[in-house]
Design a protein around this motif. Structure first.
Motif, PDB file in Angstrom:
ATOM      1  N   PRO A  71       0.830  -1.203   0.000  1.00 39.88           N
ATOM      2  CA  PRO A  71       0.000   0.000   0.000  1.00 39.88           C
ATOM      3  C   PRO A  71       0.869   1.259   0.000  1.00 39.88           C
ATOM      4  O   PRO A  71       1.972   1.264   0.527  1.00 39.88           O
ATOM      5  CB  PRO A  71      -0.788  -0.119   1.305  1.00 39.88           C
ATOM      6  CG  PRO A  71       0.081  -0.944   2.200  1.00 39.88           C
ATOM      7  CD  PRO A  71       0.861  -1.869   1.295  1.00 39.88           C
ATOM      8  N   ASP A  72       0.332   2.318  -0.614  1.00 37.94           N
ATOM      9  CA  ASP A  72       0.990   3.611  -0.522  1.00 37.94           C
ATOM     10  C   ASP A  72       0.861   4.114   0.911  1.00 37.94           C
ATOM     11  O   ASP A  72      -0.127   3.829   1.597  1.00 37.94           O
ATOM     12  CB  ASP A  72       0.325   4.629  -1.459  1.00 37.94           C
ATOM     13  CG  ASP A  72       0.565   4.306  -2.925  1.00 37.94           C
ATOM     14  OD1 ASP A  72       1.432   3.469  -3.226  1.00 37.94           O
ATOM     15  OD2 ASP A  72      -0.132   4.902  -3.760  1.00 37.94           O
ATOM     16  N   ASP A  73       1.860   4.849   1.376  1.00 33.82           N
ATOM     17  CA  ASP A  73       1.773   5.441   2.712  1.00 33.82           C
ATOM     18  C   ASP A  73       0.755   6.569   2.720  1.00 33.82           C
ATOM     19  O   ASP A  73       0.531   7.230   1.712  1.00 33.82           O
ATOM     20  CB  ASP A  73       3.135   5.979   3.149  1.00 33.82           C
ATOM     21  CG  ASP A  73       4.058   4.870   3.627  1.00 33.82           C
ATOM     22  OD1 ASP A  73       3.561   3.808   4.038  1.00 33.82           O
ATOM     23  OD2 ASP A  73       5.282   5.076   3.582  1.00 33.82           O
ATOM     24  N   TYR A  74       0.187   6.796   3.872  1.00 32.42           N
ATOM     25  CA  TYR A  74      -0.746   7.898   4.132  1.00 32.42           C
ATOM     26  C   TYR A  74      -1.939   7.914   3.186  1.00 32.42           C
ATOM     27  O   TYR A  74      -2.035   8.754   2.293  1.00 32.42           O
ATOM     28  CB  TYR A  74      -0.019   9.247   4.115  1.00 32.42           C
ATOM     29  CG  TYR A  74       1.032   9.317   5.179  1.00 32.42           C
ATOM     30  CD1 TYR A  74       0.683   9.446   6.523  1.00 32.42           C
ATOM     31  CD2 TYR A  74       2.375   9.203   4.853  1.00 32.42           C
ATOM     32  CE1 TYR A  74       1.656   9.477   7.509  1.00 32.42           C
ATOM     33  CE2 TYR A  74       3.356   9.233   5.840  1.00 32.42           C
ATOM     34  CZ  TYR A  74       2.977   9.378   7.158  1.00 32.42           C
ATOM     35  OH  TYR A  74       3.933   9.392   8.125  1.00 32.42           O
ATOM     36  N   PRO A  75      -2.876   6.993   3.395  1.00 35.27           N
ATOM     37  CA  PRO A  75      -4.101   7.042   2.596  1.00 35.27           C
ATOM     38  C   PRO A  75      -4.837   8.357   2.824  1.00 35.27           C
ATOM     39  O   PRO A  75      -4.673   9.005   3.857  1.00 35.27           O
ATOM     40  CB  PRO A  75      -4.930   5.874   3.125  1.00 35.27           C
ATOM     41  CG  PRO A  75      -4.094   5.157   4.118  1.00 35.27           C
ATOM     42  CD  PRO A  75      -2.870   5.949   4.378  1.00 35.27           C
ATOM     43  N   ASP A  85     -14.268   8.342   4.467  1.00 37.16           N
ATOM     44  CA  ASP A  85     -13.692   7.311   3.608  1.00 37.16           C
ATOM     45  C   ASP A  85     -12.179   7.365   3.688  1.00 37.16           C
ATOM     46  O   ASP A  85     -11.581   8.438   3.579  1.00 37.16           O
ATOM     47  CB  ASP A  85     -14.115   7.516   2.150  1.00 37.16           C
ATOM     48  CG  ASP A  85     -15.569   7.173   1.897  1.00 37.16           C
ATOM     49  OD1 ASP A  85     -16.155   6.439   2.718  1.00 37.16           O
ATOM     50  OD2 ASP A  85     -16.117   7.631   0.886  1.00 37.16           O
ATOM     51  N   LEU A  86     -11.576   6.212   3.864  1.00 45.26           N
ATOM     52  CA  LEU A  86     -10.130   6.089   3.807  1.00 45.26           C
ATOM     53  C   LEU A  86      -9.810   5.504   2.436  1.00 45.26           C
ATOM     54  O   LEU A  86     -10.163   4.368   2.128  1.00 45.26           O
ATOM     55  CB  LEU A  86      -9.627   5.176   4.924  1.00 45.26           C
ATOM     56  CG  LEU A  86      -8.155   5.279   5.240  1.00 45.26           C
ATOM     57  CD1 LEU A  86      -7.830   6.671   5.769  1.00 45.26           C
ATOM     58  CD2 LEU A  86      -7.772   4.232   6.266  1.00 45.26           C
ATOM     59  N   ILE A  87      -9.180   6.318   1.583  1.00 44.35           N
ATOM     60  CA  ILE A  87      -8.906   5.936   0.204  1.00 44.35           C
ATOM     61  C   ILE A  87      -7.431   5.586   0.092  1.00 44.35           C
ATOM     62  O   ILE A  87      -6.563   6.386   0.431  1.00 44.35           O
ATOM     63  CB  ILE A  87      -9.263   7.084  -0.761  1.00 44.35           C
ATOM     64  CG1 ILE A  87     -10.736   7.465  -0.577  1.00 44.35           C
ATOM     65  CG2 ILE A  87      -8.951   6.701  -2.204  1.00 44.35           C
ATOM     66  CD1 ILE A  87     -11.114   8.755  -1.266  1.00 44.35           C
ATOM     67  N   GLU A  88      -7.180   4.380  -0.398  1.00 41.79           N
ATOM     68  CA  GLU A  88      -5.809   3.871  -0.450  1.00 41.79           C
ATOM     69  C   GLU A  88      -5.541   3.286  -1.830  1.00 41.79           C
ATOM     70  O   GLU A  88      -6.410   2.674  -2.439  1.00 41.79           O
ATOM     71  CB  GLU A  88      -5.659   2.793   0.626  1.00 41.79           C
ATOM     72  CG  GLU A  88      -4.305   2.165   0.702  1.00 41.79           C
ATOM     73  CD  GLU A  88      -4.241   1.173   1.854  1.00 41.79           C
ATOM     74  OE1 GLU A  88      -3.452   1.418   2.773  1.00 41.79           O
ATOM     75  OE2 GLU A  88      -4.981   0.175   1.834  1.00 41.79           O
ATOM     76  N   HIS A  89      -4.327   3.470  -2.310  1.00 42.48           N
ATOM     77  CA  HIS A  89      -3.871   2.838  -3.544  1.00 42.48           C
ATOM     78  C   HIS A  89      -2.792   1.838  -3.172  1.00 42.48           C
ATOM     79  O   HIS A  89      -1.968   2.102  -2.290  1.00 42.48           O
ATOM     80  CB  HIS A  89      -3.319   3.880  -4.524  1.00 42.48           C
ATOM     81  CG  HIS A  89      -4.376   4.779  -5.056  1.00 42.48           C
ATOM     82  ND1 HIS A  89      -4.754   5.937  -4.413  1.00 42.48           N
ATOM     83  CD2 HIS A  89      -5.155   4.689  -6.150  1.00 42.48           C
ATOM     84  CE1 HIS A  89      -5.719   6.525  -5.097  1.00 42.48           C
ATOM     85  NE2 HIS A  89      -5.981   5.792  -6.154  1.00 42.48           N
ATOM     86  N   GLU A  90      -2.805   0.690  -3.835  1.00 41.99           N
ATOM     87  CA  GLU A  90      -1.821  -0.344  -3.515  1.00 41.99           C
ATOM     88  C   GLU A  90      -1.346  -1.036  -4.781  1.00 41.99           C
ATOM     89  O   GLU A  90      -2.055  -1.077  -5.786  1.00 41.99           O
ATOM     90  CB  GLU A  90      -2.424  -1.358  -2.541  1.00 41.99           C
ATOM     91  CG  GLU A  90      -3.660  -2.061  -3.040  1.00 41.99           C
ATOM     92  CD  GLU A  90      -4.385  -2.855  -1.965  1.00 41.99           C
ATOM     93  OE1 GLU A  90      -3.978  -2.822  -0.793  1.00 41.99           O
ATOM     94  OE2 GLU A  90      -5.378  -3.511  -2.318  1.00 41.99           O
ATOM     95  N   THR A  91      -0.130  -1.540  -4.717  1.00 44.71           N
ATOM     96  CA  THR A  91       0.434  -2.348  -5.788  1.00 44.71           C
ATOM     97  C   THR A  91       0.351  -3.800  -5.359  1.00 44.71           C
ATOM     98  O   THR A  91       0.768  -4.159  -4.255  1.00 44.71           O
ATOM     99  CB  THR A  91       1.902  -1.952  -6.065  1.00 44.71           C
ATOM    100  OG1 THR A  91       1.938  -0.570  -6.420  1.00 44.71           O
ATOM    101  CG2 THR A  91       2.501  -2.786  -7.178  1.00 44.71           C
TER     102      THR A  91
END
Length: 184
Positions: A71-75, A85-91
């Motif tokens: 996951p990217d840091d600091y959603p 909403d906690l929005i997160e991007h991940e690889t």
């Protein structure tokens, strides 16, 4: 059972959040089946609670599994009318291993097929997009006193997830404003 921000303490995600496991596995499995033409029963999870019997050496099949999620840091926390909403991007890194007499061809078909936009539509509908693929790596397994053809293909995807937390907002308030005026 979760609570909301009015009660204090730890907050759990609200019900109905994203499915991180089965939905992801299903979307990837369906893409592999659709792109390679392998039967669904022969595109199997890499790790299973009860290990299934390996298909015969002359059968083409694939084992797939997520090997890493970064996951990217600091959603981003986005306040909405229904909470936060906690929005997160991940690889997501997936290892697809092809077995059988057409293992190399199936690995190449999967790699190339993932770069065709129409083939990614099912993944995109699930909020998953292709980042890149590695090259198919040839390997051999020695099983039951015979060599089995195998090609490993590493695939990386990006995914956006949203989890809602019951953080209350101030939508309106009634207040009286009192001021002191001094003349002098």
């Amino acid at each position: 059972m979760g609570n909301d921000s009015s009660t204090g303490g730890y907050l759990l995600p609200a019900a109905g959040g994203p499915s991180f496991d089965n939905a992801l596995d299903d979307a990837i499995q369906q893409a592999v089946v659709g792109i390679t033409g392998l039967p669904g029963s022969l595109v199997r999870p890499r790790w299973q609670p009860i290990v299934a019997k390996q298909p015969p050496i002359d059968t083409d099949w694939c084992a797939i599994g997520v090997t890493d999620t970064e996951p990217d840091d600091y959603p981003v926390q986005d306040q909405t009318a229904t909470g936060s909403d906690l929005i997160e991007h991940e690889t997501i890194t997936v290892l697809a291993t092809m077995y059988g007499p057409q293992a190399a061809a199936n690995a190449k078909a999967l790699r190339n097929g993932l770069y065709v936009a129409q083939n990614r539509e099912g993944l995109l509908a699930a909020g998953i997009n292709l980042t890149d693929t590695g090259k198919p790596i040839a390997a051999m397994d020695f099983v039951n006193q015979q060599w089995v053809r195998r090609y490993d293909l590493t695939i990386r995807f990006r995914r956006k997830t949203i989890q809602n937390y019951d953080i209350l907002t101030i939508l309106s308030a009634e207040a009286d404003v009192h001021t002191d005026t001094h003349e002098g």
